[in-house]
Design a protein around this motif. Structure first.
Motif, PDB file in Angstrom:
ATOM      1  N   ARG A  42     -13.066 -56.319   5.083  1.00 43.91           N
ATOM      2  CA  ARG A  42     -11.868 -56.185   5.920  1.00 43.91           C
ATOM      3  C   ARG A  42     -10.809 -55.182   5.051  1.00 43.91           C
ATOM      4  N   ASP A  43     -10.878 -55.623   4.061  1.00 44.43           N
ATOM      5  CA  ASP A  43      -9.896 -54.778   2.981  1.00 44.43           C
ATOM      6  C   ASP A  43     -10.300 -53.377   2.839  1.00 44.43           C
TER       7      ASP A  43
ATOM      8  N   LEU B 296     -12.436 -62.212  15.760  1.00 51.46           N
ATOM      9  CA  LEU B 296     -11.344 -63.086  15.077  1.00 51.46           C
ATOM     10  C   LEU B 296     -11.043 -62.956  13.675  1.00 51.46           C
ATOM     11  N   ARG B 297     -12.260 -62.740  12.945  1.00 50.09           N
ATOM     12  CA  ARG B 297     -12.406 -62.674  11.462  1.00 50.09           C
ATOM     13  C   ARG B 297     -11.810 -61.290  10.901  1.00 50.09           C
ATOM     14  N   MET B 298     -12.215 -60.186  11.922  1.00 48.61           N
ATOM     15  CA  MET B 298     -11.520 -59.011  11.705  1.00 48.61           C
ATOM     16  C   MET B 298      -9.800 -58.751  11.916  1.00 48.61           C
ATOM     17  N   MET B 299      -9.593 -59.808  12.855  1.00 49.66           N
ATOM     18  CA  MET B 299      -8.023 -59.662  13.156  1.00 49.66           C
ATOM     19  C   MET B 299      -7.385 -60.765  12.120  1.00 49.66           C
ATOM     20  N   ARG B 300      -7.973 -61.521  11.448  1.00 48.61           N
ATOM     21  CA  ARG B 300      -7.267 -62.459  10.580  1.00 48.61           C
ATOM     22  C   ARG B 300      -6.411 -61.874   9.593  1.00 48.61           C
TER      23      ARG B 300
ATOM     24  N   LEU C  58     -19.856 -48.493  16.476  1.00 45.64           N
ATOM     25  CA  LEU C  58     -20.197 -49.436  15.206  1.00 45.64           C
ATOM     26  C   LEU C  58     -20.155 -50.625  15.694  1.00 45.64           C
ATOM     27  N   SER C  59     -21.270 -51.467  15.631  1.00 42.86           N
ATOM     28  CA  SER C  59     -21.136 -52.935  15.714  1.00 42.86           C
ATOM     29  C   SER C  59     -21.461 -53.533  14.246  1.00 42.86           C
ATOM     30  N   VAL C  60     -20.274 -54.612  14.513  1.00 40.71           N
ATOM     31  CA  VAL C  60     -20.248 -55.259  13.178  1.00 40.71           C
ATOM     32  C   VAL C  60     -20.168 -56.809  13.228  1.00 40.71           C
ATOM     33  N   PRO C  61     -21.305 -57.509  12.816  1.00 44.59           N
ATOM     34  CA  PRO C  61     -21.417 -58.920  12.957  1.00 44.59           C
ATOM     35  C   PRO C  61     -20.222 -59.727  12.419  1.00 44.59           C
ATOM     36  N   GLU C  62     -19.750 -60.554  12.957  1.00 48.76           N
ATOM     37  CA  GLU C  62     -18.247 -61.317  12.872  1.00 48.76           C
ATOM     38  C   GLU C  62     -18.057 -61.819  11.407  1.00 48.76           C
ATOM     39  N   ASP C  63     -19.250 -62.306  10.668  1.00 51.29           N
ATOM     40  CA  ASP C  63     -19.390 -62.879   9.574  1.00 51.29           C
ATOM     41  C   ASP C  63     -19.260 -61.810   8.473  1.00 51.29           C
ATOM     42  N   ASP C  64     -19.297 -60.414   8.714  1.00 49.04           N
ATOM     43  CA  ASP C  64     -19.208 -59.454   7.747  1.00 49.04           C
ATOM     44  C   ASP C  64     -17.960 -59.386   7.105  1.00 49.04           C
ATOM     45  N   TRP C  65     -16.915 -59.550   7.887  1.00 49.35           N
ATOM     46  CA  TRP C  65     -15.467 -59.216   7.350  1.00 49.35           C
ATOM     47  C   TRP C  65     -15.215 -59.746   6.198  1.00 49.35           C
TER      48      TRP C  65
ATOM     49  N   ALA D  48     -17.804 -59.637   0.246  1.00 48.80           N
ATOM     50  CA  ALA D  48     -17.501 -58.650  -0.680  1.00 48.80           C
ATOM     51  C   ALA D  48     -18.088 -57.142  -0.429  1.00 48.80           C
ATOM     52  N   ALA D  49     -17.049 -56.161  -0.783  1.00 44.21           N
ATOM     53  CA  ALA D  49     -17.568 -54.956  -0.454  1.00 44.21           C
ATOM     54  C   ALA D  49     -16.657 -53.809  -1.287  1.00 44.21           C
ATOM     55  N   GLU D  50     -17.056 -52.588  -1.678  1.00 46.49           N
ATOM     56  CA  GLU D  50     -16.315 -51.573  -2.189  1.00 46.49           C
ATOM     57  C   GLU D  50     -15.510 -50.811  -1.369  1.00 46.49           C
ATOM     58  N   PRO D  51     -14.424 -50.394  -1.773  1.00 46.65           N
ATOM     59  CA  PRO D  51     -13.655 -49.525  -1.109  1.00 46.65           C
ATOM     60  C   PRO D  51     -14.292 -48.019  -1.104  1.00 46.65           C
ATOM     61  N   VAL D  52     -14.054 -47.467   0.046  1.00 47.57           N
ATOM     62  CA  VAL D  52     -14.522 -45.900   0.228  1.00 47.57           C
ATOM     63  C   VAL D  52     -13.378 -44.927   0.308  1.00 47.57           C
ATOM     64  N   ALA D  53     -13.707 -43.733  -0.198  1.00 49.32           N
ATOM     65  CA  ALA D  53     -12.469 -42.791  -0.241  1.00 49.32           C
ATOM     66  C   ALA D  53     -12.743 -41.914   1.161  1.00 49.32           C
ATOM     67  N   LEU D  54     -11.567 -41.563   1.452  1.00 49.93           N
ATOM     68  CA  LEU D  54     -11.408 -40.563   2.526  1.00 49.93           C
ATOM     69  C   LEU D  54     -11.855 -39.012   1.982  1.00 49.93           C
TER      70      LEU D  54
END
Length: 526
Positions: A6-7, A30-34, A157-164, A167-173
């Motif tokens: 999410r971050d 819902l987890r995306m929108m929290r 893009l389809s995103v499973p709800e528990d993915d949000w 942990a993940a690394e930020p990506v640059a524009l």
């Protein structure tokens, strides 16, 4: 610092200039929108096709790929008619759909999407469901680049709800540089043909408006003294329609296109689909002796053309190059376009009277959105659009596009006048609620002829004068508007029309004007 998916995703969206997300939420979102970020406006639409249409209007107003949040399989299914329009009309959208928890997918759980990346195809440029949660931010970044690369369009893009929450690394524009110039030899061939032409003609498509190439195309037409047509059923305008060289919109019928182009020895399409037909007629595609060239950024479109030589190029870059290559010469101007007599003022009202009144009252800076198929020819004849970006409609035909596109375009920062038929409006009347909630500066003008008149017209053409399912009696659009929180008014007579239209255009926020009309002469695609 530990980042979640999410971050990383919301950080990327901010870097890409996103300040608005369009959506209709469900449990898998819902987890995306929290902990929703305070710097992102969430625009709620009450049905998914409305959400996509509003996002498309916003994208066309801002020039940036809009972000759309959809709900799993059912929500994506509801949205697909609008996604079809966005794809055909090259509107850049980033569609992010929820999906059920990864651990449950093997059991085909409630709400889960089967083969989610396949579901919206072929009407998206790119689609995926990442294999791992940590791959989601990178997929969002890739989706953005694909959506904004010419020819622009929707991605999914389809995103499973528990993915949000993982942990993940930020990506640059990363910058996406859009313009590319076509093959020099190909552009030289086009320029030489135009320079030597006795009677050149340009056919302008929505690609001109999309690429901001109005000034360059106008310069080219004036240098060549070329007649200018717009492609059949164009979703946007790309040339000032009051200009002395403008000839009108080409009809979507092969023999009528051939007749319109008769006498022109060289025709160049610019960001246009010349052979966009609605009814079939046999015969040649072009008049005898006419040479045809196509300029566009879409290799698939160019490959589909049945005749003519093609140059793959973005529109503004290609036309700007042509301006350095073509030679001016004295040519007779095409004959003046026949004027349109003012419609007789009488009761009951017909569409021509409404369009004459609208032309007189229309604010100079307003954008017009039109979805009144049975009156399209009369509209174009009586309400010329002269400013870039001043006209939007569906170039693809899936109804329900007009109302939400008008709302989204208004939210991008301008007054919008939406001229829509009664039948078309009922596909997406929920958009009025969104306009009210966000005080969108949009005036809805509903032409109520009590039926699907465009279908009736085509039925008569096909010797089926009594087509079932085309009557729509008894719909009270003013009551519908008030029920959704939008002020409205019904025009009672021709004497009432000017004041009613002035009040509707002066409203602070949305306003719906219902205009009961009778149909005069059916002219569509004859």
């Amino acid at each position: 610092m530990t980042f979640t998916v999410r971050d990383a995703v919301f950080g990327f969206l901010r870097d890409a200039g996103v300040d608005t997300v369009f959506g209709n939420p469900g449990s898998t979102e819902l987890r995306m929108m929290r902990d929703w970020p305070g710097d992102l406006t969430y625009v709620l639409g009450l049905q998914e096709s409305v959400v996509v249409g509003a996002a498309a209007g916003h994208a066309m107003g801002t020039g940036r790929a809009a972000v759309v949040s959809l709900h799993s399989a059912g929500g994506v299914g509801h949205a697909l008619g609008a996604v079809f329009n966005a794809f055909r009309d090259r509107v850049p959208l980033r569609l992010i759909a929820g999906q059920q928890t990864r651990a449950m997918l093997s059991t085909r759980p409630f709400l889960a999407a089967d083969e989610p990346a396949t579901f919206p195809r072929p009407y998206v440029k790119w689609s995926a469901q990442p294999d791992r949660a940590e791959d989601v931010p990178g997929a969002v970044a890739e989706a953005y680049r694909v959506a904004m690369t010419p020819p622009r369009g929707p991605v999914f893009l389809s995103v499973p709800e528990d993915d949000w929450d993982r942990a993940a690394e930020p990506v640059a524009l990363r910058a996406v540089h859009h313009d590319f110039v076509g093959d020099p030899a190909g552009l030289r061939a086009v320029a030489d043909a135009l320079s030597g032409s006795r009677s050149p003609c340009l056919v302008i498509g929505p690609g001109v408006d999309d690429d901001g190439a109005h000034a360059a195309v106008t310069d080219l037409a004036e240098r060549l003294t070329a007649a200018v047509w717009l492609e059949p059923l164009s979703g946007r305008s790309g040339f000032p329609e009051s200009h002395r060289l403008f000839r009108g919109f080409l009809p979507p019928v092969r023999d009528r296109i051939r007749a319109a182009l008769a006498g022109h020895d060289v025709v160049v399409t610019v960001g246009a689909a010349l052979f966009k037909f609605h009814v079939h007629v046999d015969g040649p595609f072009l008049p005898d002796g006419t040479r045809l060239f196509h300029l566009d950024c879409d290799p698939a479109l160019l490959a589909r053309q049945p005749v003519g030589d093609s140059v793959l190029t973005t529109v503004r870059a290609g036309v700007s190059t042509l301006l350095t290559l073509v030679s001016a010469r004295d040519r007779a101007a095409p004959p003046a376009r026949p004027g349109v007599e003012p419609a007789p003022v009488r009761d009951p009202l017909d569409a021509a009277q409404v369009f004459d009144a609208l032309r007189a009252a229309l604010p100079a800076d307003a954008v017009v959105v039109e979805e009144a198929p049975s009156h399209r020819e009369a509209f174009h004849a009586r309400v010329p659009i002269d400013r870039p970006g001043g006209f939007l409609t569906t170039g693809s035909g899936a109804l329900g596009w007009g109302l939400p596109v008008a709302v989204g375009r208004a939210l991008a920062g301008t007054r919008v006048v939406c001229v829509v038929g009664d039948g078309s409006s009922m596909y997406s009347i929920q958009a009025v609620w969104t306009a009210v909630r966000h005080r969108a500066p949009v005036t809805f003008v509903v032409l109520n002829n009590g039926g699907y008149e465009a279908v009736k017209q085509l039925g008569r053409r096909l010797s089926s004068p009594a087509t079932p399912g085309t009557e729509l009696p008894g719909i009270d659009f003013v009551a519908l508007a008030w029920g959704l929180g939008c002020p409205g008014r019904r025009v009672r007579s021709c004497a009432d029309l000017p004041d009613a239209l002035a009040a509707a255009l002066a409203a602070d926020g949305p306003f719906l004007l219902e205009v009961p009309i009778v149909d005069a002469v059916a002219t569509a695609y004859r």
